[in-house]
Every structure is written in C-alpha cells, then in structure tokens.
Design an enzyme around this catalytic site. Structure first.
Site, PDB file in Angstrom:
ATOM      1  N   GLY A 192       0.836  -1.209   0.000  1.00 53.04           N
ATOM      2  CA  GLY A 192       0.000   0.000   0.000  1.00 53.04           C
ATOM      3  C   GLY A 192       0.859   1.244   0.000  1.00 53.04           C
ATOM      4  O   GLY A 192       2.049   1.175  -0.306  1.00 53.04           O
ATOM      5  N   ASN A 193       0.257   2.371   0.321  1.00 51.01           N
ATOM      6  CA  ASN A 193       1.040   3.608   0.442  1.00 51.01           C
ATOM      7  C   ASN A 193       0.370   4.518   1.471  1.00 51.01           C
ATOM      8  O   ASN A 193      -0.701   4.207   1.992  1.00 51.01           O
ATOM      9  CB  ASN A 193       1.204   4.291  -0.924  1.00 51.01           C
ATOM     10  CG  ASN A 193      -0.118   4.650  -1.541  1.00 51.01           C
ATOM     11  OD1 ASN A 193      -0.829   5.522  -1.040  1.00 51.01           O
ATOM     12  ND2 ASN A 193      -0.485   3.966  -2.622  1.00 51.01           N
TER      13      ASN A 193
END
Ligand code: CTP
Length: 402
Positions: free
Chosen positions: A209-210
């Site tokens: 993810g980020n």
C-alpha cells in the site's frame, strides 16, 4: 434536498401573513436547510414561537436574553453563521427600521450584523405598500444590495384587492433554492474522482500500500458536490466519511477494482479527476494461505497494474476533461509535464514533497497547476479545502471552454 447544509435565518415580523411563515419554514427544512428563526415581539402576537421552534428544531430567538434562563442571543454570531437571511413577512415598520438603522429589536440588529445576502418579502395592505415612505425604504434596501421579493396582486386579509400580498411559501422556497443554485458553478455536471491509496494483496493478511490518506480527494469531492456537480467517488481504503447527497461513493481495494469502476462510469462523465495514489505494481500471485517466515531473504514477483488515468486518456472525447495529480520529489515540473502528455491529461496538479506542508496525511497542500498549453499557476500553501476550491475553479474554467 436542494438546501442541504445551508444556514438560513428566517426573520418574522408582525403581519397577518406570519401564519404563512410556518409553511415557509417547513419548506426550507424539508429541503435540508438549518433554520434559525428570529421573531419580532409583534410577530409573536400572530404566530407562536412554539410552532416555529418545533418546526425548526431550535429555540426561536426573539429577545436579546432568553426569558427562561437569561441566555444571550448574539445577533453577531447569528449574522456570521447565516448563508442567507430571509425576512418573511416583513412589515412597513421593519422595512423602515432596516432602511434607517433603527436597531431596537433582535431582528433588526441581526440584520445589521449579517454579511450574507438578505431577502425580504413584504406583506401589507395596498395603501401602505404604495405609500411613498414604503417605496422609498424599499429603494434604500435595494441600494444596500438586499433583494425584495415583490408582493403579489390579490385579495388581501383586509378584504381589499391589490398589491401587498406576500408571495406564497412554495414560491419563496423556490426563490431561495434558485439563489443558491445560481451560485453553483457545476450544476448538472458529472465528475468522477479517484481518491486514497490502493491495497495490493500479498496473502490474506498482507498487502502493498502507500501513505495516501485520501484527504485531498475527499476535499475535492466535497467542493465539487457543493458546486452542484453529481460526483462518483471511487475510494481506496480510507477512514474518511462524506454525507453530501450529490456524492455516490464506491469503495474499492485494489488498482484493478478501481480501474474497472472508473472505466464503467467514465463514458457518462463531463470530467474525471485522478487523485488516487494507485499502486504501479501488484504481486504477480496472491498466496491463498498466510505466507510463513522461512528463509533470511525472500522476494515477491510484481507485475504492472493498469494505468487508470492513461486508459481514460485514450477513451476521452472532446467533451470531457481529464485531470491528474503528480506527487514528486525531484525534477517536479518536468516529471509532471511528462505525465500530462503520456496520459493525455488536460491539466495536472503538482505537489512536491520538497515543500513543507505538502503531501500525504497533512491537512495542507501547496500545488502548481500545469496545463497542456504549458501554462503554470503556482499557489500558496493552503488548507486542502481551499486547494480543492482552486482546483474546482480551474476545472470550471476549462469546462466552459469545451
Ligand atoms: N494513476 C492512475 N493509475 C495508475 C497510476 C497512476 O490513474 N496505475 C494516476 C494518478 O492518480 C495520478 C497520475 O496518474 O493522477 C500520476 O500518478 P503517478 O503515480 O505520479 O504516476 P505514474 O505514471 O505512476 O508515475 P511514477 O513513475 O512517478 O509513479
């Protein structure tokens, strides 16, 4: 609900038409407005504050101090809170006080403290209405920028026939709705927005993810809806909430889910704003079981995700706008312009991680808007809601050129 989120002060004065104010209040509340009723002492002889507070869900303000507990009704606070003040019915006496600054009751002091537009709906007998003092006072109020909702011709409560009858509550509600609609820049426009991060599954408990919080995208969506647009929001996993009725929210997890939803909705859109931080790569395989720690090193094979913005850029017609975002750490303008061309965007919103207060998680942002005609607009560091307003303003200008 066409008045959702609007704050309206409904002023009521001592005219027989005050009974219509109950229907008017009901109509405003039904459209979603939050209404604070302010009554003059004379108005209370015609209609009871109990009726008005029951319909508005708020205590009626009438005296400077509430009789039961001595609470101070601040005309200044009410004036600041309101998006619109509507005085209906307004008598000749109150018109005169408003025109000449005779602030001897809570209603007139509130009027004099407001910064918002003021509408008045006169109601009186025809002779009073055509008296030079009334006509002159109405002219003075017009010169202040107040809007006079002219009384209609018809049978008056006195039995006389002529001009002086207050407009019907339904008409007054329409006037209010039309006023707010006329200020909306994107009425009847449809806009697709992506926001937040994407999660690309590694196994049942892990993902790539980020740090995108979705705050910028959600601020944009709020502003678009506020300007009258119908918004389809495709949101990655974020914990933010929205309530505006113009927003259709579709929650997704992965880049491929976001891609499918965007492609489905794009053909009917006037514009799309790609605000999401979409993963560029995903694990080639997702493990069915939780992966175990085995060796000192491990690697995951990744494959590219579809580029949503570039795909929409290929599908875009001459009647549609496509807007992208670029968060860069170096060679910012050059990188952003490269993306603008590669993805066939109309403009790109650049934010640099070099700038203090810009980027993921924070409430502020500092942007530069780069257009396909090589024009750069540099903005100050601002709250994300104000940044959203700048971007929506740019979108409005560009839509007008299509
Ligand atoms: N974007 C997208 N789909 C992707 C990747 C990016 O729609 N798979 C959109 C983003 O929402 C953004 C714009 O493309 O509006 C630029 O995103 P960015 O990640 O900066 O672009 P990339 O082309 O992935 O470039 P980089 O190599 O810098 O990651």
């Amino acid at each position: 609900m066409r008045l959702e989120g609007k704050h309206i002060i409904l002023g009521i004065t001592g005219s027989i038409a005050a009974y219509k104010a109950a229907y008017l209040l009901r109509g405003l509340v039904k459209e979603g407005a939050e209404v604070q009723v302010v009554m003059t002492p004379a108005a209370k002889e015609f209609i009871t504050p109990v009726t008005m507070s029951a319909l508005s869900g708020k205590p009626v303000a009438s005296e400077f101090f509430a009789a039961n507990d001595g609470t101070w009704h601040s005309h200044v606070d009410m004036g600041q809170w309101a998006d619109l003040m509507l005085i209906a019915p307004v008598t000749a006496a109150t018109l005169g006080k408003m025109a000449h600054g005779i602030a001897d009751n809570l209603l007139v002091t509130t009027y004099m403290s407001t910064k918002c537009p003021v509408f008045v709906a006169p109601a009186m007998d025809l002779d009073m209405f055509r008296h030079p003092s009334t006509l002159k006072n109405l002219d003075i109020l017009r010169s202040f920028g107040n809007v006079i909702l002219e009384p209609a011709e018809g049978e008056l409560a006195s039995g006389l026939h002529g001009k002086g009858r207050m407009q019907e509550p339904e008409q007054l509600v329409e006037e209010v709705v039309n006023f707010f609609n006329s200020k909306k820049k994107l009425l009847n426009k449809k806009v697709l927005v992506t926001a937040g991060p994407t999660y690309e599954k590694i196994d049942p408990v892990r993902f790539i993810g980020n740090y995108s919080s979705g705050k910028m995208g959600f601020a944009l969506v709020e502003e678009l809806a506020e300007q009258g647009a119908q918004v389809v929001l495709v949101a990655g996993p974020v914990s933010l909430q929205l309530t505006h009725p113009n927003i259709q929210r579709i929650d997704v997890q992965s880049a491929s889910e976001m891609y499918e939803v965007c492609l489905h909705h794009f053909p009917e859109m006037d514009a799309a704003i790609m605000c999401a931080a979409v993963a560029d790569y995903r694990p080639k395989q997702t493990a069915a079981q939780k992966m175990k720690r085995q060796t000192n090193e491990m690697s995951i094979n990744l494959e590219a995700t579809a580029d949503i913005a570039a795909s929409l850029g290929k599908l875009k017609t001459g009647r549609q706008l496509l807007v992208g975002f670029a968060l860069e750490t170096n060679d910012e303008e050059q990188n952003a312009l490269g993306k603008l061309q590669k993805k066939n965007l109309d403009f790109i919103v650049l934010n640099s991680l070099q700038d203090q207060g810009a980027g993921f998680g924070v409430d502020t942002n500092k942007i530069t808007i780069l257009s396909k005609d090589n024009n750069a607009q540099v903005f100050e560091l601002k709250h994300k809601t104000e940044v959203a307003a700048d971007i929506v303003e740019k979108l409005t200008q560009e839509l007008a050129k299509l």
